[in-house]
Design a protein around this motif. Structure first.
Motif, mmCIF file in Angstrom:
data_model
loop_
_atom_site.group_PDB
_atom_site.id
_atom_site.type_symbol
_atom_site.label_atom_id
_atom_site.label_comp_id
_atom_site.label_asym_id
_atom_site.label_seq_id
_atom_site.Cartn_x
_atom_site.Cartn_y
_atom_site.Cartn_z
ATOM 1 N N ASN A 17 84.166 57.906 40.382
ATOM 2 C CA ASN A 17 83.173 56.962 39.890
ATOM 3 C C ASN A 17 82.129 57.626 39.005
ATOM 4 O O ASN A 17 81.587 56.987 38.100
ATOM 5 C CB ASN A 17 82.519 56.233 41.064
ATOM 6 N N LEU A 18 81.843 58.895 39.257
ATOM 7 C CA LEU A 18 80.979 59.646 38.345
ATOM 8 C C LEU A 18 81.625 59.722 36.966
ATOM 9 O O LEU A 18 80.978 59.466 35.939
ATOM 10 C CB LEU A 18 80.727 61.045 38.899
ATOM 11 N N ASN A 19 82.907 60.064 36.943
ATOM 12 C CA ASN A 19 83.608 60.164 35.654
ATOM 13 C C ASN A 19 83.677 58.811 34.960
ATOM 14 O O ASN A 19 83.539 58.718 33.727
ATOM 15 C CB ASN A 19 85.011 60.725 35.867
ATOM 16 N N ARG A 20 83.884 57.763 35.765
ATOM 17 C CA ARG A 20 83.892 56.419 35.179
ATOM 18 C C ARG A 20 82.538 56.087 34.565
ATOM 19 O O ARG A 20 82.453 55.568 33.440
ATOM 20 C CB ARG A 20 84.237 55.386 36.259
ATOM 21 N N HIS A 21 81.486 56.405 35.306
ATOM 22 C CA HIS A 21 80.136 56.120 34.813
ATOM 23 C C HIS A 21 79.868 56.866 33.497
ATOM 24 O O HIS A 21 79.361 56.272 32.536
ATOM 25 C CB HIS A 21 79.106 56.529 35.863
ATOM 26 N N LEU A 22 80.209 58.135 33.456
ATOM 27 C CA LEU A 22 79.951 58.921 32.255
ATOM 28 C C LEU A 22 80.749 58.401 31.066
ATOM 29 O O LEU A 22 80.325 58.554 29.911
ATOM 30 C CB LEU A 22 80.286 60.391 32.521
ATOM 31 N N SER A 23 81.881 57.782 31.329
ATOM 32 C CA SER A 23 82.718 57.279 30.233
ATOM 33 C C SER A 23 82.210 55.964 29.658
ATOM 34 O O SER A 23 82.517 55.628 28.507
ATOM 35 C CB SER A 23 84.170 57.107 30.712
ATOM 36 N N VAL A 24 81.455 55.185 30.449
ATOM 37 C CA VAL A 24 81.011 53.873 29.977
ATOM 38 C C VAL A 24 79.516 53.812 29.684
ATOM 39 O O VAL A 24 79.070 52.913 28.951
ATOM 40 C CB VAL A 24 81.383 52.767 30.997
ATOM 41 N N ALA A 25 78.718 54.721 30.241
ATOM 42 C CA ALA A 25 77.262 54.685 30.022
ATOM 43 C C ALA A 25 76.951 55.110 28.595
ATOM 44 O O ALA A 25 77.343 56.196 28.148
ATOM 45 C CB ALA A 25 76.557 55.597 31.014
ATOM 46 N N THR A 94 75.990 66.292 41.115
ATOM 47 C CA THR A 94 76.028 65.889 39.712
ATOM 48 C C THR A 94 75.585 64.443 39.555
ATOM 49 O O THR A 94 74.814 64.101 38.653
ATOM 50 C CB THR A 94 77.438 66.074 39.139
ATOM 51 N N TRP A 95 76.076 63.573 40.456
ATOM 52 C CA TRP A 95 75.683 62.172 40.371
ATOM 53 C C TRP A 95 74.194 61.986 40.621
ATOM 54 O O TRP A 95 73.503 61.287 39.865
ATOM 55 C CB TRP A 95 76.461 61.304 41.354
ATOM 56 N N VAL A 96 73.670 62.563 41.690
ATOM 57 C CA VAL A 96 72.265 62.355 42.039
ATOM 58 C C VAL A 96 71.358 62.812 40.901
ATOM 59 O O VAL A 96 70.390 62.120 40.544
ATOM 60 C CB VAL A 96 71.912 63.081 43.356
ATOM 61 N N ASP A 97 71.662 63.955 40.306
ATOM 62 C CA ASP A 97 70.824 64.458 39.218
ATOM 63 C C ASP A 97 70.969 63.593 37.967
ATOM 64 O O ASP A 97 69.989 63.341 37.250
ATOM 65 C CB ASP A 97 71.163 65.915 38.918
ATOM 66 N N ARG A 98 72.170 63.158 37.686
ATOM 67 C CA ARG A 98 72.380 62.273 36.529
ATOM 68 C C ARG A 98 71.661 60.939 36.735
ATOM 69 O O ARG A 98 70.982 60.432 35.830
ATOM 70 C CB ARG A 98 73.887 62.031 36.341
ATOM 71 N N TRP A 99 71.807 60.374 37.913
ATOM 72 C CA TRP A 99 71.126 59.112 38.223
ATOM 73 C C TRP A 99 69.617 59.256 38.070
ATOM 74 O O TRP A 99 68.947 58.390 37.494
ATOM 75 C CB TRP A 99 71.480 58.685 39.655
ATOM 76 N N THR A 100 69.071 60.374 38.571
ATOM 77 C CA THR A 100 67.633 60.604 38.484
ATOM 78 C C THR A 100 67.177 60.678 37.033
ATOM 79 O O THR A 100 66.151 60.095 36.657
ATOM 80 C CB THR A 100 67.264 61.905 39.220
ATOM 81 N N ALA A 101 67.941 61.376 36.200
ATOM 82 C CA ALA A 101 67.579 61.498 34.785
ATOM 83 C C ALA A 101 67.611 60.139 34.094
ATOM 84 O O ALA A 101 66.729 59.820 33.273
ATOM 85 C CB ALA A 101 68.526 62.468 34.092
ATOM 86 N N MET A 193 74.441 50.269 40.149
ATOM 87 C CA MET A 193 74.882 49.432 41.259
ATOM 88 C C MET A 193 76.391 49.542 41.456
ATOM 89 O O MET A 193 76.876 49.642 42.585
ATOM 90 C CB MET A 193 74.483 47.974 41.011
ATOM 91 N N VAL A 194 77.144 49.526 40.369
ATOM 92 C CA VAL A 194 78.599 49.591 40.472
ATOM 93 C C VAL A 194 79.040 50.887 41.137
ATOM 94 O O VAL A 194 79.937 50.888 41.992
ATOM 95 C CB VAL A 194 79.244 49.433 39.080
ATOM 96 N N PHE A 195 78.400 52.001 40.796
ATOM 97 C CA PHE A 195 78.738 53.277 41.438
ATOM 98 C C PHE A 195 78.537 53.171 42.949
ATOM 99 O O PHE A 195 79.445 53.477 43.733
ATOM 100 C CB PHE A 195 77.870 54.403 40.873
ATOM 101 N N TYR A 196 77.359 52.741 43.361
ATOM 102 C CA TYR A 196 77.063 52.679 44.787
ATOM 103 C C TYR A 196 77.922 51.632 45.498
ATOM 104 O O TYR A 196 78.366 51.845 46.634
ATOM 105 C CB TYR A 196 75.581 52.382 45.000
ATOM 106 N N ARG A 197 78.171 50.514 44.840
ATOM 107 C CA ARG A 197 79.003 49.474 45.445
ATOM 108 C C ARG A 197 80.418 49.993 45.703
ATOM 109 O O ARG A 197 81.023 49.694 46.738
ATOM 110 C CB ARG A 197 79.049 48.255 44.512
ATOM 111 N N ASN A 198 80.942 50.791 44.769
ATOM 112 C CA ASN A 198 82.293 51.331 44.939
ATOM 113 C C ASN A 198 82.346 52.384 46.037
ATOM 114 O O ASN A 198 83.337 52.468 46.773
ATOM 115 C CB ASN A 198 82.789 51.909 43.623
ATOM 116 N N ILE A 199 81.283 53.169 46.173
ATOM 117 C CA ILE A 199 81.237 54.146 47.267
ATOM 118 C C ILE A 199 81.214 53.408 48.606
ATOM 119 O O ILE A 199 81.916 53.770 49.559
ATOM 120 C CB ILE A 199 80.001 55.056 47.140
ATOM 121 N N CYS A 200 80.421 52.356 48.681
ATOM 122 C CA CYS A 200 80.314 51.606 49.925
ATOM 123 C C CYS A 200 81.633 50.907 50.247
ATOM 124 O O CYS A 200 82.024 50.810 51.420
ATOM 125 C CB CYS A 200 79.181 50.590 49.814
#
Length: 315
Positions: A17-25, A94-101, A193-200
């Motif tokens: 999901n991190l890789n997915r996020h980086l590809s669409v953000a 990597t996700w937490v730091d990216r999300w924070t930024a 939200m999509v990242f966290y929803r998929n983890i859950c």
């Protein structure tokens, strides 16, 4: 599973999901959303200080913008809590730091817009920021449990709630620049939200009962992370009264869509314990739906009284 075991099992999902996020953000820059040519010096630099007449925003829009910004300002607390819930290793870090930024951009952009356009009192805003950040956030889930399950359940709902609030705030600002800025921020919140929803969702497959227990506890105790900010109660009532974020939106646009996505009420993998939790959650949602109707009836009466009073005063 222990929280550590669960994090290890979920790490491949987090990486995907991190890789997915980086590809669409899509990258964006706060300075591109601020009308810098409207800026001028304040008194300390030889100009004039803020006056309410300088603001083009309505009292409702000002309250909504301040509430949204102060919510973003508590980012250090959120980073700490999510780091504690997740991990400082591999994909989680990597996700937490990216999300924070990415979240940090939101506060930068909103504050620059408000100061440059003189939308709100910058002194009062800074004083509120100091109070808000000085209090921090310790237990936004309301559960007392800072482990991964309640943490990821909470941020799923909270990110979606924030998206709704930002988008509706943009609409009441009566300024296409503010609307464009807040729509851009809302897009970020939706991706988070999509990242966290998929983890859950993956956690529900791994530990159905435990994940449902965390989800239910978060819903039953839900509050926005800015609950401790100055004037939060007054502003939240104002925002609910005028449709920025109200009980109907919380139920119909936040809770129910996510629960449907997780297939909570049609799953067959819960044990009797999970079934009892699900029954309690269903009862809570039914009560919430009744509360929505009562709130809307009270709001309609209040708005009608205000309209009648304004009509009398204009005669």
């Amino acid at each position: 599973m222990t929280p550590q075991d669960l994090l290890r099992e979920l790490e491949p999902v987090a990486e995907d999901n991190l890789n997915r996020h980086l590809s669409v953000a899509k990258p964006w820059h706060p300075h591109d959303f601020v009308p810098w040519d409207e800026g001028r010096n304040f008194a300390a630099m030889g100009g004039i200080d803020w006056d309410p007449d300088q603001s083009k925003l309505s009292p409702l829009a000002r309250a909504a913008m301040i509430t949204n910004l102060l919510t973003e300002d508590n980012l250090p607390s959120y980073h700490r809590l999510i780091s504690d819930s997740f991990s400082r290793d591999r994909a989680w870090r990597t996700w937490v730091d990216r999300w924070t930024a990415e979240e940090n951009r939101h506060g930068i952009a909103i504050r620059d817009y408000l100061v440059v356009t003189r939308g709100v009192d910058p002194v009062a805003l800074e004083n509120a920021r100091m109070i808000c950040m000085g209090q921090g956030v310790d237990d936004p889930t309301g559960t007392g449990d800072h482990s991964v399950l309640p943490g990821v359940a909470y941020v799923t709902f909270q990110e979606l709630a924030t998206r709704v609030s930002h988008r509706n705030t943009g609409k009441v600002c009566d300024d296409p620049i503010a609307d464009r800025l807040l729509a851009r921020i809302a897009t970020d919140e939706n991706l988070h939200m999509v990242f966290y929803r998929n983890i859950c969702a993956a956690a529900l497959d791994l530990v159905p009962d435990d994940a449902l227990e965390a989800i239910s506890a978060v819903i039953l105790n839900f509050k926005m992370p800015g609950a401790g900010m100055p004037d939060f109660r007054r502003n939240s009532v104002l925002l609910a009264k005028h449709g920025i974020y109200d009980l109907r939106q919380h139920l119909d646009e936040v809770l129910l869509p996510v629960l449907r996505k997780w297939n909570i009420f049609d799953r067959t993998d819960f044990t009797p314990r999970g079934d009892r939790i699900r029954d309690d959650l269903a009862a809570h949602l039914d009560q919430l739906a009744k509360d929505v109707l009562r709130f809307e009836e009270q709001r309609d009466r209040s708005l009608a009284r205000e309209a009648a009073r304004r009509a009398r005063e204009s005669v």
